[in-house]
Design a protein around this motif. Structure first.
Motif, short mmCIF file in Angstrom:
data_model
loop_
_atom_site.label_atom_id
_atom_site.label_comp_id
_atom_site.label_asym_id
_atom_site.label_seq_id
_atom_site.Cartn_x
_atom_site.Cartn_y
_atom_site.Cartn_z
N ARG A 1 -6.19 21.32 -0.86
CA ARG A 1 -5.01 22.17 -0.95
C ARG A 1 -3.92 21.63 -0.02
O ARG A 1 -4.12 21.50 1.18
CB ARG A 1 -5.35 23.61 -0.57
N SER A 2 -2.77 21.30 -0.60
CA SER A 2 -1.61 20.84 0.16
C SER A 2 -0.43 21.74 -0.20
O SER A 2 -0.60 22.78 -0.83
CB SER A 2 -1.31 19.37 -0.16
N PRO B 1 -8.50 13.79 -1.08
CA PRO B 1 -7.95 15.15 -1.21
C PRO B 1 -6.47 15.12 -0.81
O PRO B 1 -6.08 14.35 0.08
CB PRO B 1 -8.79 15.97 -0.23
N GLY B 2 -5.67 15.94 -1.46
CA GLY B 2 -4.22 15.89 -1.26
C GLY B 2 -3.76 16.10 0.16
O GLY B 2 -2.67 15.64 0.53
N HIS B 3 -4.56 16.77 1.00
CA HIS B 3 -4.12 17.08 2.35
C HIS B 3 -4.53 16.02 3.37
O HIS B 3 -4.15 16.11 4.54
CB HIS B 3 -4.69 18.43 2.79
N ARG B 4 -5.31 15.01 2.96
CA ARG B 4 -5.79 14.02 3.92
C ARG B 4 -4.71 12.97 4.22
O ARG B 4 -3.84 12.69 3.40
CB ARG B 4 -7.04 13.30 3.38
N VAL C 1 0.85 -1.19 0.00
CA VAL C 1 0.00 0.00 0.00
C VAL C 1 0.88 1.24 0.00
O VAL C 1 1.92 1.28 0.65
CB VAL C 1 -0.95 0.00 1.22
N ASP C 2 0.49 2.23 -0.78
CA ASP C 2 1.23 3.49 -0.84
C ASP C 2 0.34 4.53 -1.50
O ASP C 2 -0.72 4.21 -2.02
CB ASP C 2 2.54 3.31 -1.63
N ALA C 3 0.79 5.77 -1.47
CA ALA C 3 0.02 6.87 -2.06
C ALA C 3 0.93 7.77 -2.86
O ALA C 3 2.13 7.87 -2.58
CB ALA C 3 -0.70 7.67 -0.97
N THR C 4 0.36 8.41 -3.86
CA THR C 4 1.10 9.40 -4.65
C THR C 4 0.21 10.62 -4.86
O THR C 4 -1.02 10.51 -4.92
CB THR C 4 1.54 8.81 -6.01
N ILE C 5 0.84 11.77 -4.94
CA ILE C 5 0.13 13.04 -5.11
C ILE C 5 0.17 13.46 -6.58
O ILE C 5 1.19 13.34 -7.25
CB ILE C 5 0.79 14.15 -4.26
N GLY D 1 1.69 21.45 -2.39
CA GLY D 1 1.85 21.57 -3.83
C GLY D 1 0.72 22.30 -4.51
O GLY D 1 0.63 22.30 -5.74
N GLY D 2 -0.18 22.90 -3.74
CA GLY D 2 -1.33 23.58 -4.32
C GLY D 2 -2.54 22.67 -4.29
O GLY D 2 -2.71 21.87 -3.38
N MET D 3 -3.40 22.78 -5.30
CA MET D 3 -4.59 21.93 -5.39
C MET D 3 -4.16 20.55 -5.90
O MET D 3 -3.62 20.42 -7.01
CB MET D 3 -5.63 22.55 -6.33
N THR D 4 -4.40 19.53 -5.09
CA THR D 4 -3.90 18.19 -5.42
C THR D 4 -4.92 17.12 -5.08
O THR D 4 -5.83 17.32 -4.28
CB THR D 4 -2.59 17.87 -4.66
N THR D 5 -4.72 15.96 -5.71
CA THR D 5 -5.47 14.74 -5.40
C THR D 5 -4.48 13.66 -5.04
O THR D 5 -3.40 13.57 -5.64
CB THR D 5 -6.32 14.29 -6.61
N LYS D 6 -4.84 12.84 -4.09
CA LYS D 6 -3.98 11.73 -3.67
C LYS D 6 -4.56 10.41 -4.20
O LYS D 6 -5.75 10.14 -4.01
CB LYS D 6 -3.87 11.70 -2.15
N ILE D 7 -3.71 9.62 -4.86
CA ILE D 7 -4.11 8.29 -5.30
C ILE D 7 -3.53 7.29 -4.30
O ILE D 7 -2.31 7.13 -4.22
CB ILE D 7 -3.60 7.96 -6.72
N LEU D 8 -4.39 6.65 -3.55
CA LEU D 8 -3.98 5.64 -2.58
C LEU D 8 -4.21 4.28 -3.23
O LEU D 8 -5.34 3.97 -3.63
CB LEU D 8 -4.80 5.77 -1.29
#
Length: 250
Positions: A118-119, A144-147, A93-97, A121-128
């Motif tokens: 918002r993280s 969301p990128g900040h979670r 398991v891992d995540a990328t922004i 890097g700005g407005m981002t999405t995280k793929i887990l």
């Protein structure tokens, strides 16, 4: 255009799951293979739909067709069909922004309703993502990128059996360790310095975690994945499923 063309072996697995076959209700689809390659061109190049080469037909027609197939979960079914043989000796398991292009913002309900935050890097999405022992995608969640990464782990591992779970220290959570212990699965998760009772992990096995990092590199070769331009989670997920299906079937 050859690098975007599906192989005959890939198409043989994809074709039964496409809409518009003669046996389907409603209108029949014209040249499903060409349409699939049109979507793959968009995903690979990151180009707007309006820039779709005329070789693939009218861009607006292709986009509306993509939207219909997205609503019918066709791309998820295609991913499942091309990912039949998974090696669940262990999972990773891992995540990328990914950054969100301004064209990917503005969906109804605001960015928070579409896994955009918002993280640094700005407005981002995280793929887990959860991959099998070979480093091939099994499931993914959009956040969301900040979670925190741990928020999406429960639905990723629900109902899936594996012998061990590999993860970095972002996944060093008591509830994850307890869940794995209850399953009888081996814990191969790097620990935070603040953990009071250190866990013994197989250091050699932990090195295999590079496979999921390699997978993210392959996924981000598709420009529409490396930078999100889709306003909705549903469209972005559909493109991830298609890219992952192609990667898993190589």
């Amino acid at each position: 255009m050859d690098r975007f063309v599906l192989t005959d072996a890939q198409w043989a697995k994809i074709e039964p799951h496409c809409l518009g076959k003669l046996t389907d209700p409603g209108r029949s689809g014209k040249n499903n293979r060409l349409f699939m390659e049109a979507v793959l061109w968009i995903v690979r190049t990151g180009s707007p739909w309006r820039d779709l080469p005329s070789t693939f037909g009218n861009w607006s027609t292709a986009f509306r067709r993509f939207r219909d197939w997205r609503e019918a979960d066709v791309f998820k079914r295609i991913f499942d069909a091309l990912s039949e043989e998974t090696d669940m000796e262990y999972a990773m398991v891992d995540a990328t922004i990914v950054k969100v292009h301004r064209h990917g913002q503005g969906a109804k309900g605001g960015p928070q309703s579409q896994a955009i935050g918002r993280s640094k890097g700005g407005m981002t999405t995280k793929i887990l993502a959860l991959t099998d022992a070979l480093g091939n995608l099994v499931r993914f969640e959009l956040l969301p990128g900040h979670r925190f990464d741990t928020i999406g782990v429960a639905p990723l591992i629900r109902g899936i059996q594996f012998g061990a779970l590999l993860g970095n220290k972002a996944f060093d959570s008591n509830w994850i360790v307890e869940e794995l212990n209850q399953r009888g699965a081996q814990v191969i998760i790097s620990q935070r310095p603040a953990r009071a009772q250190k866990l013994k992990i197989d250091a050699k096995m932990y090195e295999w975690r590079h496979l999921i990092e390699n997978y993210f590199c392959k996924l981000k070769e598709f420009k529409r994945i490396a930078m999100r331009a889709c306003k909705t989670d549903q469209s972005f997920s559909a493109m991830i499923y298609l890219a992952a299906a192609v990667i898993n079937s190589r």
